[in-house]
Design an enzyme around this catalytic site. Structure first.
Site, PDB file in Angstrom:
ATOM      1  N   ASP A  59     -45.021   1.859  12.032  1.00 35.09           N
ATOM      2  CA  ASP A  59     -44.048   2.476  12.798  1.00 35.09           C
ATOM      3  C   ASP A  59     -43.905   3.804  11.972  1.00 35.09           C
ATOM      4  OD1 ASP A  59     -41.349   2.328  14.443  1.00 35.09           O
ATOM      5  OD2 ASP A  59     -40.901   3.472  12.874  1.00 35.09           O
ATOM      6  N   TYR A  82     -41.263  12.201  10.595  1.00 32.24           N
ATOM      7  CA  TYR A  82     -41.391  11.810   9.396  1.00 32.24           C
ATOM      8  C   TYR A  82     -42.316  12.692   8.711  1.00 32.24           C
ATOM      9  CZ  TYR A  82     -39.297   7.335  11.067  1.00 32.24           C
ATOM     10  OH  TYR A  82     -38.471   6.574  11.391  1.00 32.24           O
ATOM     11  N   LYS A 122     -42.882   8.407  17.425  1.00 34.32           N
ATOM     12  CA  LYS A 122     -41.714   8.852  18.229  1.00 34.32           C
ATOM     13  C   LYS A 122     -41.517  10.399  18.410  1.00 34.32           C
ATOM     14  CE  LYS A 122     -39.536   5.444  15.603  1.00 34.32           C
ATOM     15  NZ  LYS A 122     -39.972   5.599  13.999  1.00 34.32           N
ATOM     16  N   LEU A 148     -32.924  -3.238   5.494  1.00 37.15           N
ATOM     17  CA  LEU A 148     -32.571  -3.749   4.250  1.00 37.15           C
ATOM     18  C   LEU A 148     -31.235  -2.740   3.947  1.00 37.15           C
ATOM     19  CD1 LEU A 148     -35.572  -4.405   2.066  1.00 37.15           C
ATOM     20  CD2 LEU A 148     -34.379  -5.929   3.384  1.00 37.15           C
ATOM     21  N   ARG A 160     -43.920  -5.764  -3.086  1.00 38.26           N
ATOM     22  CA  ARG A 160     -42.970  -5.803  -2.291  1.00 38.26           C
ATOM     23  C   ARG A 160     -43.215  -6.046  -0.829  1.00 38.26           C
ATOM     24  NH1 ARG A 160     -38.425  -1.737  -5.105  1.00 38.26           N
ATOM     25  NH2 ARG A 160     -37.930  -2.899  -6.725  1.00 38.26           N
ATOM     26  N   ASN A 179     -42.225  -8.802   1.211  1.00 40.49           N
ATOM     27  CA  ASN A 179     -41.521  -8.835   2.441  1.00 40.49           C
ATOM     28  C   ASN A 179     -42.148  -9.496   3.890  1.00 40.49           C
ATOM     29  OD1 ASN A 179     -39.480  -7.154   1.051  1.00 40.49           O
ATOM     30  ND2 ASN A 179     -40.390  -5.144   1.701  1.00 40.49           N
TER      31      ASN A 179
HETATM   32  P1  A2P Z   1     -39.015   0.542  -2.871  1.00 38.26           P
HETATM   33  O1  A2P Z   1     -39.779   1.649  -1.846  1.00 38.26           O
HETATM   34  O2  A2P Z   1     -38.947   1.314  -4.306  1.00 38.26           O
HETATM   35  O3  A2P Z   1     -39.538  -0.619  -2.974  1.00 38.26           O
HETATM   36  P2  A2P Z   1     -35.148   0.057   4.384  1.00 38.26           P
HETATM   37  O4  A2P Z   1     -36.381  -0.627   4.922  1.00 38.26           O
HETATM   38  O5  A2P Z   1     -33.830  -0.887   4.936  1.00 38.26           O
HETATM   39  O6  A2P Z   1     -34.828   1.351   4.582  1.00 38.26           O
HETATM   40  O7  A2P Z   1     -35.133  -0.260   2.961  1.00 38.26           O
HETATM   41  C1  A2P Z   1     -35.942   0.334   2.040  1.00 38.26           C
HETATM   42  C2  A2P Z   1     -35.538   0.367   0.492  1.00 38.26           C
HETATM   43  O8  A2P Z   1     -35.467  -0.978  -0.012  1.00 38.26           O
HETATM   44  C3  A2P Z   1     -36.321   1.242  -0.385  1.00 38.26           C
HETATM   45  O9  A2P Z   1     -35.747   1.890  -1.140  1.00 38.26           O
HETATM   46  C4  A2P Z   1     -37.294   0.076  -1.028  1.00 38.26           C
HETATM   47  O10 A2P Z   1     -37.523   0.480  -2.298  1.00 38.26           O
HETATM   48  C5  A2P Z   1     -36.422  -1.077  -0.776  1.00 38.26           C
HETATM   49  N1  A2P Z   1     -37.051  -2.310  -0.885  1.00 38.26           N
HETATM   50  C6  A2P Z   1     -37.815  -2.683   0.011  1.00 38.26           C
HETATM   51  N2  A2P Z   1     -38.459  -3.805  -0.260  1.00 38.26           N
HETATM   52  C7  A2P Z   1     -37.990  -4.560  -1.214  1.00 38.26           C
HETATM   53  C8  A2P Z   1     -37.841  -5.749  -1.888  1.00 38.26           C
HETATM   54  N3  A2P Z   1     -38.620  -6.765  -1.454  1.00 38.26           N
HETATM   55  N4  A2P Z   1     -37.271  -5.808  -2.819  1.00 38.26           N
HETATM   56  C9  A2P Z   1     -36.167  -4.763  -3.430  1.00 38.26           C
HETATM   57  N5  A2P Z   1     -36.216  -3.695  -2.785  1.00 38.26           N
HETATM   58  C10 A2P Z   1     -36.894  -3.584  -1.734  1.00 38.26           C
END
Ligand code: A2P
Length: 279
Positions: free
Chosen positions: A47, A52, A77, A192, A238, A242
């Site tokens: 996406d 962006y 988008k 998140l 991560r 995820n």
């Molecule tokens: P980072 O890029 O340092 O991993 P959202 O998708 O809700 O916008 O959230 C993105 C944020 O969540 C980013 O700051 C990312 O940090 C962090 N993040 C994404 N996946 C994880 C995970 N599995 N554990 C901890 N932080 C995560």
């Protein structure tokens, strides 16, 4: 490597992988490698958005992966300044060029900007793009029910998705219920809460029960409601974590406990107030 990501049918029959990679705030310099890494991990849904400013790098990452274009579900988008019909068509062409592709899987109006009153005109352009076959599906982002009501009157196609802010601290129940009632798939942006929910003790307790992380539990909460999610992370481990969310299930009680964390706390702008016209 392949992940077992379920596909959800959109209202025109096109299937969308329920989990993908979000690229909001992914720096252009980093985007190319990140997209390739995600694709190597088995992600098949990316996406992005003209706003962006990383479409070129997203396209390069896809190209670097060696996958064929058809294996990937790609969303971009329409940026805010281009709601006029001809501007929207031209902006779409530029996005295709940047992405290095001749079609997208999903094209969205990024924000409604009701103060300019042009989103119905933009939707008309998206309907033409859809008819041309260069977007397999079209939808909207950050639309409130009132904006969708307007499109129902002025347009001919029901948006396939409405991508809105949803996370355990911002449940956004009215909008997601509206989407569901009209067969519009909810895509949850920043699932998140831009990491805000990850330190929540309730989430941590539920995570411990399942041997999972708070991020995985939050993502599972979205998925079990039928939402499409694209968490963003700049860390490959991560990205892998995820996507590892299809081997456990939250109980109805746990789902309810997470929904009860709602604080009506947005991390972004209210859709009625967003008025940026960056080009
Ligand atoms: P980072 O890029 O340092 O991993 P959202 O998708 O809700 O916008 O959230 C993105 C944020 O969540 C980013 O700051 C990312 O940090 C962090 N993040 C994404 N996946 C994880 C995970 N599995 N554990 C901890 N932080 C995560």
């Amino acid at each position: 490597m392949s992940l077992k990501v379920p596909q959800i049918p959109l209202n025109n029959g096109v299937e969308i992988p329920q989990l993908g990679l979000g690229t909001y705030k992914v720096e252009a310099a980093q985007g190319r490698a990140l997209v390739r890494q995600a694709l190597e991990l088995g992600y098949r849904h990316i996406d992005t958005a003209a706003m962006y400013r990383n479409e070129r790098e997203v396209g390069q990452g896809i190209s670097d992966s060696g996958l064929s274009r058809e294996e990937i579900f790609l969303t971009t988008k329409l940026n805010n300044a281009y709601h006029r019909h001809d501007d929207a068509l031209a902006a779409f062409e530029r996005s295709l060029q940047e992405l290095g592709t001749d079609y997208v899987d999903l094209y969205l109006i990024h924000w409604p900007l009701p103060m300019y009153g042009l989103y119905s005109e933009a939707w008309g352009a998206l309907e033409e793009i859809y008819a041309s076959g260069r977007a397999r599906a079209i939808g909207v982002s950050n639309f409130q029910p009132a904006h969708l009501e307007t499109l129902a009157e002025t347009g001919t196609i029901t948006p396939a998705v409405n991508q809105v802010e949803v996370n355990p601290y911002f449940v956004n129940a009215e909008v997601t219920a509206y989407n569901q009632a009209r067969g519009i798939v909810t895509e949850a942006w920043s699932p998140l809460g831009r990491a805000a929910v990850l330190g929540d003790p309730r989430l941590a307790a539920i995570a411990a029960t399942h041997g999972k992380s708070p991020a995985q539990v939050a993502l599972r909460w979205h998925l079990q409601q039928g939402f499409v999610v694209f968490p963003k992370s700049s860390h490959p481990e991560r990205l892998a974590q995820n996507a590892d969310v299809f081997d456990f299930e939250l109980t109805p009680q746990e789902m309810g406990q997470i929904t009860a964390l709602d604080r009506d706390q947005r991390s972004g702008t209210h859709p009625d107030l967003e008025d940026r016209l960056d080009r």
